[in-house]
Design an enzyme around this catalytic site. Structure first.
Site, PDB file in Angstrom:
ATOM      1  N   ASP A   1      59.693 104.761-101.716  1.00  0.00           N
ATOM      2  CA  ASP A   1      60.393 103.475-101.761  1.00  0.00           C
ATOM      3  C   ASP A   1      61.884 103.764-101.574  1.00  0.00           C
ATOM      4  O   ASP A   1      62.421 104.671-102.205  1.00  0.00           O
ATOM      5  CB  ASP A   1      60.138 102.799-103.111  1.00  0.00           C
ATOM      6  CG  ASP A   1      60.594 101.360-103.167  1.00  0.00           C
ATOM      7  OD1 ASP A   1      61.768 101.092-102.835  1.00  0.00           O
ATOM      8  OD2 ASP A   1      59.786 100.503-103.540  1.00  0.00           O
ATOM      9  N   ILE A   2      62.556 102.990-100.716  1.00  0.00           N
ATOM     10  CA  ILE A   2      63.982 103.250-100.461  1.00  0.00           C
ATOM     11  C   ILE A   2      64.887 102.735-101.580  1.00  0.00           C
ATOM     12  O   ILE A   2      66.053 103.092-101.641  1.00  0.00           O
ATOM     13  CB  ILE A   2      64.448 102.686 -99.102  1.00  0.00           C
ATOM     14  CG1 ILE A   2      64.274 101.172 -99.048  1.00  0.00           C
ATOM     15  CG2 ILE A   2      63.752 103.398 -97.964  1.00  0.00           C
ATOM     16  CD1 ILE A   2      64.990 100.519 -97.886  1.00  0.00           C
TER      17      ILE A   2
ATOM     18  N   ASN B   1      50.750  93.760-105.764  1.00  0.00           N
ATOM     19  CA  ASN B   1      51.022  92.323-105.845  1.00  0.00           C
ATOM     20  C   ASN B   1      50.470  91.615-104.610  1.00  0.00           C
ATOM     21  O   ASN B   1      50.529  92.161-103.513  1.00  0.00           O
ATOM     22  CB  ASN B   1      52.532  92.083-105.942  1.00  0.00           C
ATOM     23  CG  ASN B   1      53.163  92.831-107.095  1.00  0.00           C
ATOM     24  OD1 ASN B   1      52.654  92.815-108.201  1.00  0.00           O
ATOM     25  ND2 ASN B   1      54.264  93.504-106.832  1.00  0.00           N
TER      26      ASN B   1
ATOM     27  N   GLN C   1      55.209  89.769-104.560  1.00  0.00           N
ATOM     28  CA  GLN C   1      55.079  90.587-103.351  1.00  0.00           C
ATOM     29  C   GLN C   1      56.249  90.246-102.440  1.00  0.00           C
ATOM     30  O   GLN C   1      56.393  89.114-101.994  1.00  0.00           O
ATOM     31  CB  GLN C   1      53.753  90.313-102.641  1.00  0.00           C
ATOM     32  CG  GLN C   1      53.532  91.198-101.421  1.00  0.00           C
ATOM     33  CD  GLN C   1      52.215  90.902-100.714  1.00  0.00           C
ATOM     34  OE1 GLN C   1      51.566  89.891-100.956  1.00  0.00           O
ATOM     35  NE2 GLN C   1      51.823  91.799 -99.827  1.00  0.00           N
TER      36      GLN C   1
ATOM     37  N   HIS D   1      50.287  96.651-100.071  1.00  0.00           N
ATOM     38  CA  HIS D   1      50.743  97.973-100.497  1.00  0.00           C
ATOM     39  C   HIS D   1      50.615  98.132-102.012  1.00  0.00           C
ATOM     40  O   HIS D   1      50.662  97.173-102.761  1.00  0.00           O
ATOM     41  CB  HIS D   1      52.191  98.251-100.060  1.00  0.00           C
ATOM     42  CG  HIS D   1      53.210  97.305-100.601  1.00  0.00           C
ATOM     43  ND1 HIS D   1      53.380  96.011-100.122  1.00  0.00           N
ATOM     44  CD2 HIS D   1      54.135  97.447-101.582  1.00  0.00           C
ATOM     45  CE1 HIS D   1      54.357  95.420-100.778  1.00  0.00           C
ATOM     46  NE2 HIS D   1      54.835  96.271-101.687  1.00  0.00           N
TER      47      HIS D   1
END
Length: 192
Positions: free
Chosen positions: A61-62, A117, A124, A130
């Site tokens: 995750d960024i 989610n 989400q 994801h």
């Protein structure tokens, strides 16, 4: 040559990532993962891929909630879990388990959340199915195991540093191979 079929959904950042990074053999992961030859450049911002199979891709995750926060998604655009095929759901489930073990080993954090989610009302943000694997070092380290915490709180989240991201992604890829070999894997299913 890698063919990202079907084409990515317009505007979907996860489709951009899935179409940019070809599958590789997770039992013999590359030291670095670069965008495939079909791309002039990797997607922006930088993506740190930790697993890339014909059916599933996973990346850091960024804007991580903690170091090692990984997103796991199908290659095909599926907005919600109920949109996945049974084969895709099985592949996702298998890789979430493998990645959970790999992330725990790579980060040294043995407590984590797996979150998924479905829809905007359920928090989400990117409408591409994801799972989040989120290591939880602060709970374990604090000794307050009964304390409550906010899953996706409004606290400050820092952008993932490129050098740290590449180093951590390489370590997770190495641990994925380790876990798969311990599971007795000798090859990954070629195509869904």
């Amino acid at each position: 040559m890698f063919d990202p079929s079907p084409p990515p959904e317009d505007g979907c950042p996860f489709c951009e990532i899935t179409s940019s990074f070809p599958p590789y053999d997770p039992l013999a992961p590359p030291a670095t993962v670069a965008a495939g030859p079909q791309r002039a450049a990797a997607p922006a911002p930088a993506s740190f891929v930790v697993l890339s199979t014909p059916a599933v891709i996973a990346f850091l995750d960024i804007m991580p909630l903690s170091a090692g926060h990984v997103l796991v998604c199908p290659r095909r655009h599926r907005p919600k879990l109920t949109d996945a095929t049974p084969d895709e759901a099985r592949a996702l489930g298998e890789q979430v388990r493998v990645l959970s073990a790999a992330v725990a080993r790579a980060t040294g954090v043995d407590d984590w959340n797996v979150v998924q989610n479905n829809g905007a009302a359920a928090a989400q943000v990117v409408p591409h199915l994801h799972y989040h694997i989120i290591p939880r070092p602060e709970i374990r380290a604090s000794g307050r195991l009964s304390s409550s915490f906010t899953m996706f709180g409004r606290g400050q989240r820092e952008e993932l540093d490129d050098d740290e991201g590449e180093t951590l992604a390489a370590e997770i890829r190495k641990r994925v191979a380790e876990v798969m070999k311990e599971d007795g894997k000798t090859k990954v299913k070629a195509k869904l």
